[in-house]
Structures are given as structure tokens and as C-alpha cells.
Design an enzyme around this catalytic site. Structure first.
Site, PDB file in Angstrom:
ATOM      1  N   MET A   2      -3.380  -6.458  -7.920  1.00 54.26           N
ATOM      2  CA  MET A   2      -2.692  -7.531  -8.634  1.00 54.26           C
ATOM      3  C   MET A   2      -3.629  -8.537  -9.297  1.00 54.26           C
ATOM      4  O   MET A   2      -3.190  -9.581  -9.763  1.00 54.26           O
ATOM      5  CB  MET A   2      -1.737  -8.258  -7.678  1.00 54.26           C
ATOM      6  N   SER A  34       4.960   3.037 -15.482  1.00 52.35           N
ATOM      7  CA  SER A  34       4.001   3.671 -16.393  1.00 52.35           C
ATOM      8  C   SER A  34       2.655   3.802 -15.700  1.00 52.35           C
ATOM      9  O   SER A  34       2.248   2.898 -14.950  1.00 52.35           O
ATOM     10  CB  SER A  34       3.792   2.805 -17.648  1.00 52.35           C
ATOM     11  N   GLY A  85       0.778  -1.236   0.000  1.00 51.03           N
ATOM     12  CA  GLY A  85       0.000   0.000   0.000  1.00 51.03           C
ATOM     13  C   GLY A  85       0.809   1.286   0.000  1.00 51.03           C
ATOM     14  O   GLY A  85       0.293   2.344   0.353  1.00 51.03           O
ATOM     15  N   SER A  86       2.071   1.217  -0.469  1.00 49.33           N
ATOM     16  CA  SER A  86       2.867   2.454  -0.434  1.00 49.33           C
ATOM     17  C   SER A  86       2.365   3.478  -1.456  1.00 49.33           C
ATOM     18  O   SER A  86       2.410   4.686  -1.198  1.00 49.33           O
ATOM     19  CB  SER A  86       4.364   2.166  -0.609  1.00 49.33           C
ATOM     20  N   ASN A  87       1.873   3.020  -2.601  1.00 45.61           N
ATOM     21  CA  ASN A  87       1.314   3.983  -3.575  1.00 45.61           C
ATOM     22  C   ASN A  87       0.013   4.593  -3.056  1.00 45.61           C
ATOM     23  O   ASN A  87      -0.250   5.783  -3.251  1.00 45.61           O
ATOM     24  CB  ASN A  87       1.103   3.301  -4.928  1.00 45.61           C
ATOM     25  N   ASN A 127      -4.015   2.691 -13.946  1.00 49.34           N
ATOM     26  CA  ASN A 127      -3.213   1.683 -13.242  1.00 49.34           C
ATOM     27  C   ASN A 127      -1.754   2.113 -13.283  1.00 49.34           C
ATOM     28  O   ASN A 127      -1.298   2.656 -14.297  1.00 49.34           O
ATOM     29  CB  ASN A 127      -3.358   0.338 -13.967  1.00 49.34           C
ATOM     30  N   HIS A 166       1.956   0.613 -13.384  1.00 52.49           N
ATOM     31  CA  HIS A 166       2.596  -0.658 -13.726  1.00 52.49           C
ATOM     32  C   HIS A 166       4.108  -0.475 -13.665  1.00 52.49           C
ATOM     33  O   HIS A 166       4.633   0.508 -14.209  1.00 52.49           O
ATOM     34  CB  HIS A 166       2.155  -1.088 -15.131  1.00 52.49           C
ATOM     35  N   ARG A 189     -14.937 -15.461 -11.089  1.00 49.56           N
ATOM     36  CA  ARG A 189     -14.189 -14.198 -11.192  1.00 49.56           C
ATOM     37  C   ARG A 189     -15.146 -13.033 -11.424  1.00 49.56           C
ATOM     38  O   ARG A 189     -15.016 -11.969 -10.837  1.00 49.56           O
ATOM     39  CB  ARG A 189     -13.223 -14.332 -12.392  1.00 49.56           C
ATOM     40  N   ASP A 212      -2.613  -4.403 -19.262  1.00 51.90           N
ATOM     41  CA  ASP A 212      -1.537  -3.400 -19.327  1.00 51.90           C
ATOM     42  C   ASP A 212      -1.371  -2.801 -20.734  1.00 51.90           C
ATOM     43  O   ASP A 212      -0.258  -2.446 -21.135  1.00 51.90           O
ATOM     44  CB  ASP A 212      -0.195  -4.022 -18.863  1.00 51.90           C
TER      45      ASP A 212
HETATM   46  C1  GAR Z   1       4.066  -1.394  -7.210  1.00 53.09           C
HETATM   47  O1  GAR Z   1       5.400  -1.580  -7.596  1.00 53.09           O
HETATM   48  C2  GAR Z   1       3.157  -1.377  -8.424  1.00 53.09           C
HETATM   49  O2  GAR Z   1       3.729  -0.772  -9.557  1.00 53.09           O
HETATM   50  C3  GAR Z   1       2.971  -2.856  -8.667  1.00 53.09           C
HETATM   51  O3  GAR Z   1       2.799  -3.398  -7.387  1.00 53.09           O
HETATM   52  C4  GAR Z   1       3.561  -2.618  -6.450  1.00 53.09           C
HETATM   53  C5  GAR Z   1       2.661  -2.236  -5.303  1.00 53.09           C
HETATM   54  O4  GAR Z   1       3.367  -1.600  -4.285  1.00 53.09           O
HETATM   55  N1  GAR Z   1       1.840  -3.096  -9.503  1.00 53.09           N
HETATM   56  C6  GAR Z   1       1.762  -4.111 -10.354  1.00 53.09           C
HETATM   57  O5  GAR Z   1       2.651  -4.926 -10.497  1.00 53.09           O
HETATM   58  C7  GAR Z   1       0.474  -4.171 -11.141  1.00 53.09           C
HETATM   59  N2  GAR Z   1       0.525  -5.209 -12.119  1.00 53.09           N
HETATM   60  P1  GAR Z   1       2.585  -0.856  -3.117  1.00 53.09           P
HETATM   61  O6  GAR Z   1       1.561  -1.837  -2.577  1.00 53.09           O
HETATM   62  O7  GAR Z   1       3.644  -0.539  -2.104  1.00 53.09           O
HETATM   63  O8  GAR Z   1       1.947   0.366  -3.695  1.00 53.09           O
END
Ligand code: GAR
Length: 219
Positions: free
Chosen positions: A91, A137, A13-15, A108, A110, A66, A146
Site C-alpha cells: 500500500m 487488474s 496477506g491473502s494474495n 501489482n 489493483h 521515503r 497504477d
Molecule cells: C487487495 O484487495 C489488493 O488488491 C489491494 O489490497 C488488498 C490486499 O489484500 N491492493 C491495493 O489496494 C493496492 N493499491 P490481501 O492483503 O488480503 O492480499
């Protein structure tokens, strides 16, 4: 008008935290109105709950298909009336029927320079391919994985001695300002998604992150 953000996340969850911070300090003219997750035990869900933010988190195993999982999650998302959905480390593939309920208003982040390395294990694949450059991106979500229009990118060098872990850490440092800059630009109407436009002109190629600002690609 302050942007109502629904954030989808599966991991630490850092983003998501970077987005919340940017809303709090005014870089984004908006607020997170809900966190949605397929991983009830994830860091992102814990962060949301600690912050007293509405969090919907269910395991897909509890659903027959799903499509049923997507439908339940999108019912919850649409109930908070978002202006923009941000997948921030989400994910799980989202099915076409769910995407069609909120077309061209979902982005998103990526961890690669799309169209290079869609899908998983992007850091290892950049390393294995001998890429000199790697990065992240932000793109519009469409049913093809993607593959939606890339709005903006942030670049980092691949250094001798890098492995997937060191590369992931270098990319993550630029992911946060990249995602914040994109959402901030949407909130201030500098960036439009449908159709993709930057400063009222069609977006011909991905914007680039310079420091914490988005600039047009050199032509
Ligand atoms: C991030 O690096 C993001 O780009 C990636 O998951 C990580 C999540 O980090 N996303 C993907 O790979 C999407 N296919 P976070 O939970 O610390 O934000």
C-alpha cells in the site's frame, strides 16, 4: 527455470497466501524467496514468519526519507535475486529510483478495472460512480501510480444493495485466481513483460480471467 518471486505486502496477506499455495501445488513454476513489507505487524509478515520464509519488514518511520526506505527495502529485495517482484496488497507508493533498479519485472494487483479508479477507496468509488461492473487488474509497475500496462483483469458485477465492503469481498474472490494465473503464465513463458506479450504476440489489450484461466479479450 523455476521463477524466484519476491512478494511485497502491507495487509492481511491473502494474495500472498494464494501465491504460496499455487507455488506449493505446482500451478506456478516458482517459489516465494522473500516477503517484504512496510508494516511489521501485518498479517502478511506473520504468515511469512510462520512459514519460515525470509521476511524483511521495517516501518518507514525509522527512515529519514521515503527514498531511504525504498533503497533499504530494494537492497534486501535484490539480495534474494528475484526474477519477478509481485506487489500483493502493498500500500505504499514506490519511488521512481527504486523502480528503476528492477524495471519491467514488477507487477501489482489493483482492486479496480484500470484505468478506472487508480489509487485508494476503489470499491466505494466504483459504487459512487454507478459502475455496472468492477473488478481487479494486474499491471506492470511504473513510476506513475497504477498506470503501467494492464496485463490482465477479472470482472465482477456490481449488484443493487452493494456497499464498499460487499464489493471488496466479491472482488477479492477473483483477485486470487487472477494474480495466480498471471504469475503462472509468466513462469511458463506464456506471458512476457518486456515488452508485454501473450503467446509470443504483442499484448494489445488486457487478458481476461475466465474461471481460473487467462484468455485474450474479445476483439
Ligand atoms: C487487495 O484487495 C489488493 O488488491 C489491494 O489490497 C488488498 C490486499 O489484500 N491492493 C491495493 O489496494 C493496492 N493499491 P490481501 O492483503 O488480503 O492480499
Amino acid at each position: 527455470m523455476s521463477l524466484r518471486l519476491a512478494v511485497l505486502a502491507s495487509g492481511r496477506g491473502s494474495n500472498f497466501a494464494a501465491l504460496r499455495q499455487a507455488c506449493a501445488d505446482g500451478r506456478i513454476d516458482g517459489r516465494v524467496v522473500g516477503l517484504f513489507s512496510d508494516k511489521p505487524g501485518s498479517g502478511a509478515v506473520a504468515l511469512a514468519r510462520e512459514a519460515g520464509l525470509p521476511a524483511w519488514a521495517e516501518s518507514p518511520k525509522a527512515f529519514a526519507t521515503r527514498e531511504a526506505f525504498d533503497a533499504a527495502m530494494f537492497d534486501a529485495i535484490l539480495a534474494v535475486q528475484p526474477d519477478l517482484i509481485v506487489c500483493a496488497g502493498y500500500m505504499r507508493i514506490i519511488g521512481a529510483a527504486a523502480i528503476a533498479r528492477f524495471p519491467n519485472r514488477m507487477i501489482n494487483i489493483h482492486p479496480s478495472l484500470l484505468p478506472r479508479h487508480p489509487g485508494l477507496h476503489t470499491h466505494q468509488r466504483a459504487r459512487d460512480a454507478g459502475d455496472a461492473e468492477h473488478g481487479a487488474s494486474v499491471h506492470i509497475v511504473i513510476p506513475e501510480l497504477d498506470a503501467g500496462t494492464v496485463l490482465a483483469q477479472a470482472r465482477v458485477p456490481v449488484l443493487p444493495g452493494d456497499d464498499a465492503e460487499t464489493l471488496a469481498a466479491r472482488v477479492l474472490v477473483v483477485e486470487h485466481p487472477l494474480l495466480v494465473a498471471c504469475v503462472a503464465a509468466v513462469s511458463r513463458h506464456a506471458l512476457a513483460l518486456d515488452p508485454p506479450r501473450w503467446q509470443d504476440l504483442p499484448l494489445a489489450s488486457p487478458l481476461q480471467l475466465e474461471g481460473d484461466r487467462l484468455v485474450p479479450s474479445p476483439s
